[in-house]
Design a protein around this motif. Structure first.
Motif, PDB file in Angstrom:
ATOM      1  N   ILE A  12      16.000   7.565 -12.047  1.00  0.00           N
ATOM      2  CA  ILE A  12      15.869   8.292 -10.715  1.00  0.00           C
ATOM      3  C   ILE A  12      15.981   7.209  -9.542  1.00  0.00           C
ATOM      4  CG2 ILE A  12      14.483   9.490  -9.306  1.00  0.00           C
ATOM      5  CD1 ILE A  12      12.955  10.612 -11.619  1.00  0.00           C
ATOM      6  N   THR A  38      19.473   7.437  -7.396  1.00  0.00           N
ATOM      7  CA  THR A  38      19.218   7.525  -5.996  1.00  0.00           C
ATOM      8  C   THR A  38      19.936   6.419  -5.147  1.00  0.00           C
ATOM      9  OG1 THR A  38      17.430   8.770  -6.359  1.00  0.00           O
ATOM     10  CG2 THR A  38      17.607   7.793  -4.136  1.00  0.00           C
ATOM     11  N   GLU A  39      19.874   5.322  -5.566  1.00  0.00           N
ATOM     12  CA  GLU A  39      20.504   4.018  -4.834  1.00  0.00           C
ATOM     13  C   GLU A  39      22.306   4.213  -4.827  1.00  0.00           C
ATOM     14  OE1 GLU A  39      19.155   1.355  -3.163  1.00  0.00           O
ATOM     15  OE2 GLU A  39      17.528   2.621  -3.327  1.00  0.00           O
ATOM     16  N   ALA A  64      24.121   6.868  -5.056  1.00  0.00           N
ATOM     17  CA  ALA A  64      24.176   7.989  -4.317  1.00  0.00           C
ATOM     18  C   ALA A  64      24.309   7.511  -2.630  1.00  0.00           C
ATOM     19  CB  ALA A  64      23.271   8.911  -4.163  1.00  0.00           C
ATOM     20  N   LYS A  65      23.741   6.475  -2.401  1.00  0.00           N
ATOM     21  CA  LYS A  65      23.559   6.156  -0.868  1.00  0.00           C
ATOM     22  C   LYS A  65      24.990   5.611  -0.545  1.00  0.00           C
ATOM     23  CE  LYS A  65      18.636   4.399  -0.688  1.00  0.00           C
ATOM     24  NZ  LYS A  65      17.819   3.451  -0.473  1.00  0.00           N
ATOM     25  N   VAL A 106      17.166  18.216  -3.466  1.00  0.00           N
ATOM     26  CA  VAL A 106      17.958  17.417  -4.116  1.00  0.00           C
ATOM     27  C   VAL A 106      19.244  17.556  -3.276  1.00  0.00           C
ATOM     28  CG1 VAL A 106      16.873  16.995  -6.320  1.00  0.00           C
ATOM     29  CG2 VAL A 106      18.333  18.959  -6.039  1.00  0.00           C
ATOM     30  N   LEU A 140      21.047  14.630  -2.231  1.00  0.00           N
ATOM     31  CA  LEU A 140      21.752  13.659  -3.311  1.00  0.00           C
ATOM     32  C   LEU A 140      22.787  14.419  -3.866  1.00  0.00           C
ATOM     33  CD1 LEU A 140      20.842  11.319  -5.259  1.00  0.00           C
ATOM     34  CD2 LEU A 140      19.915  13.196  -6.819  1.00  0.00           C
ATOM     35  N   VAL A 146      17.916  15.085 -12.350  1.00  0.00           N
ATOM     36  CA  VAL A 146      16.944  14.520 -11.389  1.00  0.00           C
ATOM     37  C   VAL A 146      15.884  15.413 -11.157  1.00  0.00           C
ATOM     38  CG1 VAL A 146      16.588  13.338  -9.221  1.00  0.00           C
ATOM     39  CG2 VAL A 146      18.522  12.727 -10.385  1.00  0.00           C
ATOM     40  N   ARG A 160      12.119  14.750 -12.463  1.00  0.00           N
ATOM     41  CA  ARG A 160      11.024  14.500 -11.249  1.00  0.00           C
ATOM     42  C   ARG A 160       9.775  15.585 -11.645  1.00  0.00           C
ATOM     43  NH1 ARG A 160      14.500  14.455  -5.509  1.00  0.00           N
ATOM     44  NH2 ARG A 160      14.789  12.250  -5.549  1.00  0.00           N
TER      45      ARG A 160
END
Length: 218
Positions: free
Chosen positions: A28, A32-33, A35-36, A83, A86, A126, A130
């Motif tokens: 996760i 998430t990183e 997706a930045k 989400v 994301l 995700v 989660r």
């Protein structure tokens, strides 16, 4: 860690839970990183690696005996984290190759391919992970393992497998210097036959998308 430990189905339940939870939390955080969009040049290879590692975790859950929750009804974990951000970030990051075709169930004969989006799949995975993590962090370890195992079979496992095949195919097209078919103009809510997918697919050379997505031809 030895292969025997990785694939053990009768190891200490507490150790097993910690390993599964650590792997899921790591996934996760990693996606998430990505997706930045700070490092778009490495997005596709990194996602290929992360999905592969997640499916090893799923395989361990799948090989484990059925996990039975402590309570008959699942405790409420509260509202699910949103989400959409994301999903949208990945849709922009993977725009040239976000849509792909997949046969939903390979054991259903003559099943036509269906259009999916990698961005949707990642967001769905995700969400499932989660949900189990919320149980785990609340001290409901057995409930978390039950949820991760159940949803591995019912949703995030097949979704991750389909996503892995799409990413692996994308990398292969570029590395083998083969033209890539882009599902140009298709959407995931359309009911498309295999013939329609073939007719609508636009031709795109791998070189046009290789550099922006972090892929390099040999």
């Amino acid at each position: 860690m030895s292969d025997a430990m990785l694939h053990a189905v009768n190891q200490d339940p507490a150790d097993f839970a910690v390993q599964i939870a650590d792997s899921i939390e790591s996934f996760i955080v990693a996606v998430t990183e990505v997706a930045k969009g700070d490092e778009p040049d490495s997005a596709v290879p990194f996602l290929l690696l992360e999905i592969s590692q997640l499916l090893l975790t799923g395989g361990r859950l799948g090989a484990h005996e059925d996990i039975v929750p402590d309570e008959r009804y699942e405790p409420d974990t509260g509202p699910e984290p949103d989400v959409d951000d994301l999903r949208e970030r990945f849709a922009r990051l993977l725009d040239p190759v976000d849509v792909f075709s997949e046969v939903f169930d390979p054991y259903e004969p003559r099943k036509a391919p269906v259009a999916f989006r990698i961005s949707d799949n990642l967001a769905d995975i995700v969400t499932d992970l989660r949900h189990g993590l919320a149980h785990y962090r609340s001290g409901r370890t057995t409930e978390a393992l039950w949820w991760w195992q159940f949803s591995y079979f019912s949703n995030w496992g097949p979704t991750a497998s389909a996503t892995l095949r799409a990413l692996q195919s994308l990398v292969s097209h570029v590395r083998l210097d083969q033209p890539l078919q882009e599902l140009d103009g298709l959407d995931t809510d359309e009911d498309l036959t295999e013939e329609a997918l073939a007719e609508e697919a636009g031709r795109v050379m791998a070189a046009e998308i290789a550099a922006p997505l972090g892929l390099r031809a040999p």
